[in-house]
Design a protein around this motif. Sequence first.
Motif, PDB file in Angstrom:
ATOM      1  N   GLY A   1       0.857  -1.177   0.000  1.00 33.71           N
ATOM      2  CA  GLY A   1       0.000   0.000   0.000  1.00 33.71           C
ATOM      3  C   GLY A   1       0.891   1.223   0.000  1.00 33.71           C
ATOM      4  N   GLY A   2       0.379   2.377  -0.426  1.00 35.39           N
ATOM      5  CA  GLY A   2       1.147   3.625  -0.404  1.00 35.39           C
ATOM      6  C   GLY A   2       2.572   3.439  -0.866  1.00 35.39           C
ATOM      7  N   GLU A   3       3.531   3.792   0.001  1.00 36.76           N
ATOM      8  CA  GLU A   3       4.956   3.665  -0.362  1.00 36.76           C
ATOM      9  C   GLU A   3       5.602   2.581   0.481  1.00 36.76           C
ATOM     10  OE1 GLU A   3       4.310   4.932   2.683  1.00 36.76           O
ATOM     11  OE2 GLU A   3       6.138   6.157   2.812  1.00 36.76           O
ATOM     12  N   GLU A   4       4.804   1.533   0.783  1.00 31.86           N
ATOM     13  CA  GLU A   4       5.289   0.433   1.616  1.00 31.86           C
ATOM     14  C   GLU A   4       5.332  -0.871   0.837  1.00 31.86           C
ATOM     15  OE1 GLU A   4       3.313   2.267   5.660  1.00 31.86           O
ATOM     16  OE2 GLU A   4       2.779   0.243   5.034  1.00 31.86           O
ATOM     17  N   PHE A   5       6.412  -1.601   1.026  1.00 35.03           N
ATOM     18  CA  PHE A   5       6.592  -2.875   0.335  1.00 35.03           C
ATOM     19  C   PHE A   5       6.886  -3.970   1.353  1.00 35.03           C
ATOM     20  CE2 PHE A   5       7.759   0.606  -2.406  1.00 35.03           C
ATOM     21  CZ  PHE A   5       7.213   0.277  -3.639  1.00 35.03           C
ATOM     22  N   GLY A   6       6.374  -5.166   1.104  1.00 36.29           N
ATOM     23  CA  GLY A   6       6.668  -6.310   1.955  1.00 36.29           C
ATOM     24  C   GLY A   6       7.533  -7.297   1.186  1.00 36.29           C
ATOM     25  N   ILE A   7       8.511  -7.867   1.872  1.00 35.26           N
ATOM     26  CA  ILE A   7       9.368  -8.866   1.224  1.00 35.26           C
ATOM     27  C   ILE A   7       9.511 -10.061   2.159  1.00 35.26           C
ATOM     28  CG2 ILE A   7      11.575  -9.295   0.059  1.00 35.26           C
ATOM     29  CD1 ILE A   7      11.955  -6.161   0.228  1.00 35.26           C
ATOM     30  N   LEU A   8       9.125 -11.227   1.659  1.00 34.84           N
ATOM     31  CA  LEU A   8       9.298 -12.454   2.418  1.00 34.84           C
ATOM     32  C   LEU A   8      10.602 -13.077   1.937  1.00 34.84           C
ATOM     33  CD1 LEU A   8       7.839 -14.093   4.534  1.00 34.84           C
ATOM     34  CD2 LEU A   8       6.592 -15.246   2.721  1.00 34.84           C
ATOM     35  N   LEU A   9      11.583 -13.157   2.848  1.00 35.29           N
ATOM     36  CA  LEU A   9      12.919 -13.627   2.462  1.00 35.29           C
ATOM     37  C   LEU A   9      13.061 -15.102   2.814  1.00 35.29           C
ATOM     38  CD1 LEU A   9      14.520 -10.359   3.689  1.00 35.29           C
ATOM     39  CD2 LEU A   9      14.628 -11.156   1.312  1.00 35.29           C
ATOM     40  N   VAL A  10      12.900 -15.926   1.796  1.00 37.00           N
ATOM     41  CA  VAL A  10      12.865 -17.376   1.982  1.00 37.00           C
ATOM     42  C   VAL A  10      14.280 -17.934   2.162  1.00 37.00           C
ATOM     43  CG1 VAL A  10      12.208 -19.550   0.893  1.00 37.00           C
ATOM     44  CG2 VAL A  10      10.759 -17.534   0.620  1.00 37.00           C
ATOM     45  N   GLY A  11      14.456 -18.772   3.190  1.00 38.67           N
ATOM     46  CA  GLY A  11      15.746 -19.420   3.414  1.00 38.67           C
ATOM     47  C   GLY A  11      16.762 -18.526   4.105  1.00 38.67           C
ATOM     48  N   MET A  12      16.334 -17.362   4.596  1.00 41.21           N
ATOM     49  CA  MET A  12      17.285 -16.439   5.229  1.00 41.21           C
ATOM     50  C   MET A  12      16.986 -16.264   6.718  1.00 41.21           C
ATOM     51  SD  MET A  12      17.972 -13.378   2.580  1.00 41.21           S
ATOM     52  CE  MET A  12      18.891 -13.684   1.077  1.00 41.21           C
ATOM     53  N   ASP A  13      18.021 -16.467   7.559  1.00 37.92           N
ATOM     54  CA  ASP A  13      17.832 -16.149   8.972  1.00 37.92           C
ATOM     55  C   ASP A  13      17.976 -14.634   9.124  1.00 37.92           C
ATOM     56  OD1 ASP A  13      20.527 -15.462   9.031  1.00 37.92           O
ATOM     57  OD2 ASP A  13      21.153 -17.403   9.831  1.00 37.92           O
ATOM     58  N   ILE A  14      17.848 -14.165  10.343  1.00 41.19           N
ATOM     59  CA  ILE A  14      17.765 -12.725  10.550  1.00 41.19           C
ATOM     60  C   ILE A  14      19.061 -12.003  10.106  1.00 41.19           C
ATOM     61  CG2 ILE A  14      18.456 -12.838  12.991  1.00 41.19           C
ATOM     62  CD1 ILE A  14      15.745 -10.548  11.534  1.00 41.19           C
ATOM     63  N   GLN A  15      20.210 -12.657  10.316  1.00 43.72           N
ATOM     64  CA  GLN A  15      21.471 -12.022   9.928  1.00 43.72           C
ATOM     65  C   GLN A  15      21.587 -11.919   8.402  1.00 43.72           C
ATOM     66  OE1 GLN A  15      23.678 -10.510  12.025  1.00 43.72           O
ATOM     67  NE2 GLN A  15      24.387  -9.716  10.044  1.00 43.72           N
ATOM     68  N   GLN A  16      21.306 -13.039   7.718  1.00 41.03           N
ATOM     69  CA  GLN A  16      21.355 -13.035   6.253  1.00 41.03           C
ATOM     70  C   GLN A  16      20.349 -12.042   5.684  1.00 41.03           C
ATOM     71  OE1 GLN A  16      20.454 -17.228   6.154  1.00 41.03           O
ATOM     72  NE2 GLN A  16      22.398 -17.713   5.137  1.00 41.03           N
ATOM     73  N   ALA A  17      19.167 -12.011   6.296  1.00 39.03           N
ATOM     74  CA  ALA A  17      18.122 -11.117   5.803  1.00 39.03           C
ATOM     75  C   ALA A  17      18.527  -9.652   5.989  1.00 39.03           C
ATOM     76  CB  ALA A  17      16.807 -11.407   6.508  1.00 39.03           C
ATOM     77  N   SER A  18      19.140  -9.343   7.130  1.00 43.17           N
ATOM     78  CA  SER A  18      19.571  -7.965   7.385  1.00 43.17           C
ATOM     79  C   SER A  18      20.623  -7.539   6.375  1.00 43.17           C
ATOM     80  CB  SER A  18      20.157  -7.820   8.787  1.00 43.17           C
ATOM     81  OG  SER A  18      19.192  -8.193   9.720  1.00 43.17           O
ATOM     82  N   ASP A  19      21.583  -8.438   6.105  1.00 48.21           N
ATOM     83  CA  ASP A  19      22.628  -8.120   5.122  1.00 48.21           C
ATOM     84  C   ASP A  19      22.007  -7.901   3.743  1.00 48.21           C
ATOM     85  OD1 ASP A  19      24.389  -8.450   7.150  1.00 48.21           O
ATOM     86  OD2 ASP A  19      25.114 -10.435   6.517  1.00 48.21           O
ATOM     87  N   PHE A  20      21.066  -8.770   3.399  1.00 49.39           N
ATOM     88  CA  PHE A  20      20.412  -8.670   2.101  1.00 49.39           C
ATOM     89  C   PHE A  20      19.648  -7.344   1.994  1.00 49.39           C
ATOM     90  CE2 PHE A  20      17.001  -9.559  -0.936  1.00 49.39           C
ATOM     91  CZ  PHE A  20      17.721 -10.107  -1.988  1.00 49.39           C
ATOM     92  N   CYS A  21      18.952  -6.980   3.063  1.00 50.56           N
ATOM     93  CA  CYS A  21      18.169  -5.737   3.046  1.00 50.56           C
ATOM     94  C   CYS A  21      19.085  -4.514   2.999  1.00 50.56           C
ATOM     95  CB  CYS A  21      17.243  -5.671   4.253  1.00 50.56           C
ATOM     96  SG  CYS A  21      15.847  -6.789   4.080  1.00 50.56           S
ATOM     97  N   GLU A  22      20.250  -4.632   3.599  1.00 53.82           N
ATOM     98  CA  GLU A  22      21.223  -3.545   3.530  1.00 53.82           C
ATOM     99  C   GLU A  22      21.622  -3.328   2.056  1.00 53.82           C
ATOM    100  OE1 GLU A  22      22.179  -1.311   5.500  1.00 53.82           O
ATOM    101  OE2 GLU A  22      23.831  -0.519   4.289  1.00 53.82           O
ATOM    102  N   MET A  23      21.776  -4.429   1.340  1.00 53.34           N
ATOM    103  CA  MET A  23      22.083  -4.335  -0.091  1.00 53.34           C
ATOM    104  C   MET A  23      20.902  -3.688  -0.842  1.00 53.34           C
ATOM    105  SD  MET A  23      21.457  -5.984  -3.171  1.00 53.34           S
ATOM    106  CE  MET A  23      20.906  -7.662  -2.807  1.00 53.34           C
ATOM    107  N   LEU A  24      19.691  -4.092  -0.489  1.00 57.98           N
ATOM    108  CA  LEU A  24      18.500  -3.492  -1.123  1.00 57.98           C
ATOM    109  C   LEU A  24      18.450  -1.987  -0.839  1.00 57.98           C
ATOM    110  CD1 LEU A  24      15.521  -5.950  -0.384  1.00 57.98           C
ATOM    111  CD2 LEU A  24      16.673  -5.567  -2.559  1.00 57.98           C
ATOM    112  N   ARG A  25      18.735  -1.624   0.398  1.00 63.31           N
ATOM    113  CA  ARG A  25      18.705  -0.209   0.787  1.00 63.31           C
ATOM    114  C   ARG A  25      19.674   0.595  -0.089  1.00 63.31           C
ATOM    115  NH1 ARG A  25      21.573   3.356   2.885  1.00 63.31           N
ATOM    116  NH2 ARG A  25      23.324   1.946   3.307  1.00 63.31           N
ATOM    117  N   ARG A  26      20.865   0.045  -0.296  1.00 68.48           N
ATOM    118  CA  ARG A  26      21.868   0.747  -1.120  1.00 68.48           C
ATOM    119  C   ARG A  26      21.405   0.826  -2.579  1.00 68.48           C
ATOM    120  NH1 ARG A  26      26.171  -2.571  -0.778  1.00 68.48           N
ATOM    121  NH2 ARG A  26      25.880  -3.423   1.310  1.00 68.48           N
ATOM    122  N   GLN A  27      20.808  -0.254  -3.044  1.00 72.80           N
ATOM    123  CA  GLN A  27      20.270  -0.261  -4.415  1.00 72.80           C
ATOM    124  C   GLN A  27      19.274   0.878  -4.614  1.00 72.80           C
ATOM    125  OE1 GLN A  27      20.498  -2.149  -7.233  1.00 72.80           O
ATOM    126  NE2 GLN A  27      22.302  -3.196  -6.448  1.00 72.80           N
TER     127      GLN A  27
END
Length: 317
Positions: free
Chosen positions: A237-263
């Motif tokens: 909705g609005g300017e909000e996005f949901g991402i379900l990160l399959v196969g990623m624990d919290i550390q892997q997911a955080s690193d991945f999201c950090e990459m998304l943030r930079r993108q």
Amino acid sequence: YVIKNNERAIDMVIGAVERILANRSVRVLVVDDVPSARKMLADLLKLQQFQVFEASTGTEAMTMLEQHPGIELVVTDYNMPDMDGYELTRRIRRVHTSDRVRIIGISSSADRLLSASFLKAGANDFVYRPFVVEELQCRIGHNVETLSQIRQLRLAAFSDYLTGLRNRRHFFDEGPAIVASCLDRDEPCSMAMLDIDHFKRLNDTCGHEIGDRVLKAVATRLRETLDDTDHMLARLGGEEFGILLVGMDIQQASDFCEMLRRQIADVRVALDDADLGVTASIGVAQVEGQENFSNYLNAADQFLYLAKRYGRNRVYS
Ligand code: GH3
Ligand code: MG
Ligand code: MG
Ligand code: MG
């Protein structure tokens, strides 16, 4: 007529050819115990470019439907030794609704009530033998068209009009099963919620149209980055996005999201006089325990709130 309305005639021919070519992706199952009758139907369907499967008994037909989940149309005879077409129709309807599999019954029986029985059992149409080829073709065509309309409606109902991403409905419709299968396999899974920073200010200063372009640009970058992965992305909705990160624990997911943030921080939207940049904040939570799906999203939202509090353009988990 052709000479007078050349373009219209060409359009009509192109339309007809396109309809026939579209049949190539449609799988049809012909069920009849008499080989010559079955072949006649199959040939007719092949002429219309359909992918044709054949079965000589109801039991064989049920097996084929299971083996080829892509079959969308069943044309079945009534009189067959092991299971008649009426019974076959009833059995198919126990597993496939008519928005997925269409059924057309066919019979040379003199019983005029047979047509109603078939329709009551869940068939979409019925034709008595001997049939007029053109009529059968039309009936098949209408059923195939209905399926394609249902597909288009489904696609529209599950996608976000502005960005073309999955919408919230799709996210909540498919998400729980993805989470359940992760938990079943003892695989980790994380939920991320991403929100564009100061988007209201951007709308206020640049206008909604530019705001929309930024939303599309962010969506495109997210899609490109998540392409060819198992992760599920949606505009909630609005300017909000949901991402379900399959196969990623919290550390892997955080690193991945950090990459998304930079993108996203790299995205530039070209305006008349300058290039516009944008940032986003992301909250990430690990999916664990047998919680309600929306609870995982709430957890991610709470971390998102903290990411905003601590200065935006960051990931918080
Ligand atoms: P924050 O950094 O805290 O997230 O601030 P924000 O301004 O991004 O957050 P807020 O929730 O106050 O504003 C979101 C804005 O998004 C408000 C609304 O006008 C705008 N918006 C929602 N949907 C659309 C859309 O489809 N197109 C455009 N252009 N704007 C939208
Ligand atoms: Mg028969
Ligand atoms: Mg928001
Ligand atoms: Mg925002």
